[in-house]
Design a protein around this motif. Structure first.
Motif: not given
Lengths: 146, 78
Positions: B47-48, B38, A57, B50-52, A26-28, A107, B41, A125, B43-44, B55, A133, A76
Protein backbone atom coordinates in the motif's frame (compact mmCIF):
# COMPACT_ATOMS: atom_id res chain seq x y z
CA UNK A 1 10.84 35.16 1.26
CA UNK A 2 10.94 34.28 -2.43
CA UNK A 3 10.60 30.73 -3.69
CA UNK A 4 10.73 29.12 -7.11
CA UNK A 5 7.40 27.49 -7.92
CA UNK A 6 6.53 25.02 -10.64
CA UNK A 7 3.41 26.76 -11.92
CA UNK A 8 3.60 30.34 -10.61
CA UNK A 9 7.21 31.23 -11.40
CA UNK A 10 9.14 33.02 -8.67
CA UNK A 11 6.79 33.94 -5.89
CA UNK A 12 7.07 35.95 -2.73
CA UNK A 13 5.52 34.12 0.17
CA UNK A 14 4.84 34.91 3.78
CA UNK A 15 6.75 32.48 6.02
CA UNK A 16 3.66 32.31 8.26
CA UNK A 17 1.90 30.45 5.47
CA UNK A 18 4.41 27.60 5.35
CA UNK A 19 2.92 24.25 6.32
CA UNK A 20 5.20 21.71 7.93
CA UNK A 21 4.93 18.10 6.82
CA UNK A 22 7.19 16.63 9.46
CA UNK A 23 7.07 13.13 8.01
CA UNK A 24 7.31 14.32 4.42
CA UNK A 25 5.12 12.93 1.65
CA UNK A 26 5.57 9.28 0.59
CA UNK A 27 8.09 9.30 -2.24
CA UNK A 28 9.32 12.77 -1.23
CA UNK A 29 10.35 12.39 2.37
CA UNK A 30 12.85 15.25 2.18
CA UNK A 31 10.14 17.75 1.29
CA UNK A 32 8.95 18.83 4.70
CA UNK A 33 7.73 22.35 4.01
CA UNK A 34 4.97 23.26 1.58
CA UNK A 35 2.73 26.13 0.71
CA UNK A 36 -0.79 25.97 -0.72
CA UNK A 37 -1.18 28.24 -3.75
CA UNK A 38 -4.58 28.71 -5.39
CA UNK A 39 -4.83 28.36 -9.16
CA UNK A 40 -6.83 31.39 -10.09
CA UNK A 41 -10.27 30.89 -11.56
CA UNK A 42 -10.38 27.24 -10.51
CA UNK A 43 -11.12 25.09 -7.49
CA UNK A 44 -7.61 23.73 -7.74
CA UNK A 45 -4.58 24.44 -5.58
CA UNK A 46 -0.91 23.64 -5.82
CA UNK A 47 0.80 22.02 -2.87
CA UNK A 48 4.22 23.46 -3.62
CA UNK A 49 7.40 22.37 -1.86
CA UNK A 50 9.35 25.34 -0.53
CA UNK A 51 12.75 23.87 -1.42
CA UNK A 52 12.09 21.71 -4.47
CA UNK A 53 10.55 23.59 -7.35
CA UNK A 54 9.52 20.44 -9.20
CA UNK A 55 7.73 18.94 -6.19
CA UNK A 56 4.29 20.47 -6.66
CA UNK A 57 1.06 18.52 -6.41
CA UNK A 58 -2.28 19.56 -7.81
CA UNK A 59 -4.80 19.25 -5.02
CA UNK A 60 -8.46 20.01 -4.59
CA UNK A 61 -11.24 19.86 -2.05
CA UNK A 62 -12.54 16.28 -2.44
CA UNK A 63 -16.02 17.23 -1.28
CA UNK A 64 -16.51 19.36 -4.40
CA UNK A 65 -16.15 16.38 -6.69
CA UNK A 66 -17.43 13.76 -4.30
CA UNK A 67 -19.79 15.16 -1.64
CA UNK A 68 -20.19 11.77 0.08
CA UNK A 69 -16.46 11.28 0.68
CA UNK A 70 -15.78 10.41 4.30
CA UNK A 71 -13.20 8.80 6.54
CA UNK A 72 -12.19 8.80 10.17
CA UNK A 73 -8.95 10.41 11.22
CA UNK A 74 -7.04 8.07 13.51
CA UNK A 75 -6.12 9.23 16.99
CA UNK A 76 -2.47 9.04 15.87
CA UNK A 77 -3.12 11.46 13.01
CA UNK A 78 -5.08 13.83 15.25
CA UNK A 79 -2.19 13.92 17.69
CA UNK A 80 0.49 14.19 15.03
CA UNK A 81 -1.29 17.19 13.52
CA UNK A 82 -2.11 18.64 16.95
CA UNK A 83 -5.75 19.04 15.94
CA UNK A 84 -7.91 20.64 18.62
CA UNK A 85 -11.15 21.06 16.70
CA UNK A 86 -12.47 19.97 13.34
CA UNK A 87 -12.94 23.60 12.32
CA UNK A 88 -9.22 23.97 11.83
CA UNK A 89 -8.87 20.94 9.57
CA UNK A 90 -8.67 21.23 5.80
CA UNK A 91 -8.86 18.14 3.62
CA UNK A 92 -7.39 17.92 0.14
CA UNK A 93 -6.78 15.10 -2.30
CA UNK A 94 -3.97 14.88 -4.81
CA UNK A 95 -4.97 14.74 -8.46
CA UNK A 96 -3.06 12.82 -11.08
CA UNK A 97 -3.83 15.05 -14.03
CA UNK A 98 -4.16 13.36 -17.40
CA UNK A 99 -5.03 14.51 -20.82
CA UNK A 100 -7.84 14.13 -21.81
CA UNK A 101 -9.10 15.35 -18.44
CA UNK A 102 -11.66 12.58 -18.26
CA UNK A 103 -8.72 10.35 -17.39
CA UNK A 104 -7.67 12.49 -14.42
CA UNK A 105 -7.84 10.63 -11.12
CA UNK A 106 -8.05 11.61 -7.47
CA UNK A 107 -6.20 9.74 -4.75
CA UNK A 108 -8.97 9.21 -2.21
CA UNK A 109 -7.00 6.61 -0.29
CA UNK A 110 -4.32 9.06 0.77
CA UNK A 111 -5.84 12.48 1.51
CA UNK A 112 -3.70 15.42 2.58
CA UNK A 113 -4.81 16.75 5.94
CA UNK A 114 -3.79 20.22 7.05
CA UNK A 115 -4.18 21.82 10.45
CA UNK A 116 -4.78 25.40 9.33
CA UNK A 117 -4.07 26.98 12.71
CA UNK A 118 -1.02 24.92 13.59
CA UNK A 119 0.26 24.92 9.98
CA UNK A 120 0.90 21.18 10.14
CA UNK A 121 0.20 18.78 7.31
CA UNK A 122 0.33 15.08 6.56
CA UNK A 123 -0.66 12.76 3.77
CA UNK A 124 -2.49 10.05 5.62
CA UNK A 125 -3.00 6.58 4.22
CA UNK A 126 -6.43 5.15 4.92
CA UNK A 127 -6.64 1.46 5.77
CA UNK A 128 -9.74 -0.70 5.71
CA UNK A 129 -11.32 1.61 3.15
CA UNK A 130 -13.02 1.07 -0.17
CA UNK A 131 -11.36 4.21 -1.54
CA UNK A 132 -8.40 3.66 -3.85
CA UNK A 133 -5.51 5.73 -5.13
CA UNK A 134 -7.18 6.28 -8.51
CA UNK A 135 -10.78 7.43 -8.73
CA UNK A 136 -11.69 9.02 -12.00
CA UNK A 137 -12.97 12.47 -11.16
CA UNK A 138 -15.57 12.46 -13.91
CA UNK A 139 -17.38 9.25 -13.05
CA UNK A 140 -16.37 9.38 -9.42
CA UNK A 141 -19.80 9.68 -7.88
CA UNK A 142 -21.24 6.80 -9.86
CA UNK A 143 -18.29 4.52 -9.22
CA UNK A 144 -18.25 4.92 -5.47
CA UNK A 145 -22.02 4.75 -5.17
CA UNK A 146 -22.02 1.19 -6.51
CA UNK B 1 19.10 -8.81 6.21
CA UNK B 2 18.94 -9.97 9.79
CA UNK B 3 17.04 -13.25 10.04
CA UNK B 4 15.46 -14.33 13.33
CA UNK B 5 13.28 -17.33 14.05
CA UNK B 6 10.26 -16.69 16.28
CA UNK B 7 7.35 -18.78 17.51
CA UNK B 8 3.78 -17.67 18.19
CA UNK B 9 3.62 -15.13 21.03
CA UNK B 10 7.35 -14.40 20.76
CA UNK B 11 8.56 -10.88 19.95
CA UNK B 12 11.42 -8.85 18.67
CA UNK B 13 12.41 -5.44 19.99
CA UNK B 14 13.82 -2.69 17.76
CA UNK B 15 15.69 0.00 19.66
CA UNK B 16 13.90 0.40 22.97
CA UNK B 17 10.44 1.24 21.89
CA UNK B 18 9.28 -0.85 18.94
CA UNK B 19 7.98 -4.33 19.65
CA UNK B 20 6.75 -6.73 17.00
CA UNK B 21 4.97 -9.86 18.20
CA UNK B 22 3.94 -12.92 16.23
CA UNK B 23 0.30 -13.28 17.27
CA UNK B 24 -0.66 -16.27 15.18
CA UNK B 25 0.40 -18.35 12.22
CA UNK B 26 -2.11 -20.01 9.92
CA UNK B 27 -0.85 -21.63 6.76
CA UNK B 28 1.16 -18.98 4.92
CA UNK B 29 -0.38 -16.09 6.88
CA UNK B 30 1.32 -14.56 9.88
CA UNK B 31 -0.52 -12.11 12.10
CA UNK B 32 1.80 -9.52 13.63
CA UNK B 33 1.13 -7.16 16.49
CA UNK B 34 3.17 -3.98 16.54
CA UNK B 35 3.70 -1.63 19.44
CA UNK B 36 5.48 1.56 18.46
CA UNK B 37 5.44 5.23 19.42
CA UNK B 38 2.67 7.17 17.70
CA UNK B 39 5.05 9.16 15.53
CA UNK B 40 5.96 5.98 13.63
CA UNK B 41 3.77 5.43 10.60
CA UNK B 42 3.31 1.74 9.92
CA UNK B 43 1.81 0.50 6.67
CA UNK B 44 1.50 -2.65 4.63
CA UNK B 45 4.38 -2.29 2.22
CA UNK B 46 2.43 -2.75 -1.02
CA UNK B 47 0.00 0.00 0.00
CA UNK B 48 2.81 2.39 0.91
CA UNK B 49 4.57 1.68 -2.39
CA UNK B 50 1.38 2.31 -4.36
CA UNK B 51 0.95 5.71 -2.66
CA UNK B 52 4.60 6.57 -3.37
CA UNK B 53 4.17 5.61 -7.00
CA UNK B 54 0.93 7.56 -7.39
CA UNK B 55 2.55 10.65 -5.84
CA UNK B 56 5.31 10.34 -8.42
CA UNK B 57 2.76 10.07 -11.23
CA UNK B 58 0.91 13.10 -9.87
CA UNK B 59 3.97 15.28 -10.43
CA UNK B 60 3.99 14.68 -14.18
CA UNK B 61 1.90 17.61 -15.32
CA UNK B 62 2.42 20.13 -18.06
CA UNK B 63 1.79 23.68 -16.92
CA UNK B 64 -0.43 24.55 -19.87
CA UNK B 65 -3.02 21.86 -19.28
CA UNK B 66 -3.73 23.03 -15.75
CA UNK B 67 -5.88 25.99 -16.60
CA UNK B 68 -7.89 23.85 -18.99
CA UNK B 69 -8.50 21.32 -16.26
CA UNK B 70 -9.74 24.03 -13.91
CA UNK B 71 -12.22 25.27 -16.47
CA UNK B 72 -13.30 21.74 -17.24
CA UNK B 73 -13.98 20.97 -13.57
CA UNK B 74 -15.92 24.15 -12.95
CA UNK B 75 -18.22 23.49 -15.84
CA UNK B 76 -18.83 20.01 -14.53
CA UNK B 77 -19.71 21.23 -11.06
CA UNK B 78 -22.27 23.68 -12.34
Amino acid sequence: MNIQTKFHGEKEINTDEIIKFSSGIPGFLDAKEFIVLPIEGTDLYVLQSIRSQQVAFIITDPFLIFPQYEFDLTQEAIEALEIQSENEVATFVILTVKEPFQETTANLQAPVIINLNGKLGKQIILTNTSYTIRHRIVTLEKEVAK
Amino acid sequence: MLVLTRKTKESIIIEDDIEITVLSIEGDQVKLGINAPKNFDIYRKEIYLSIQQENNSALNIETNILQNLGTFLQKKNK
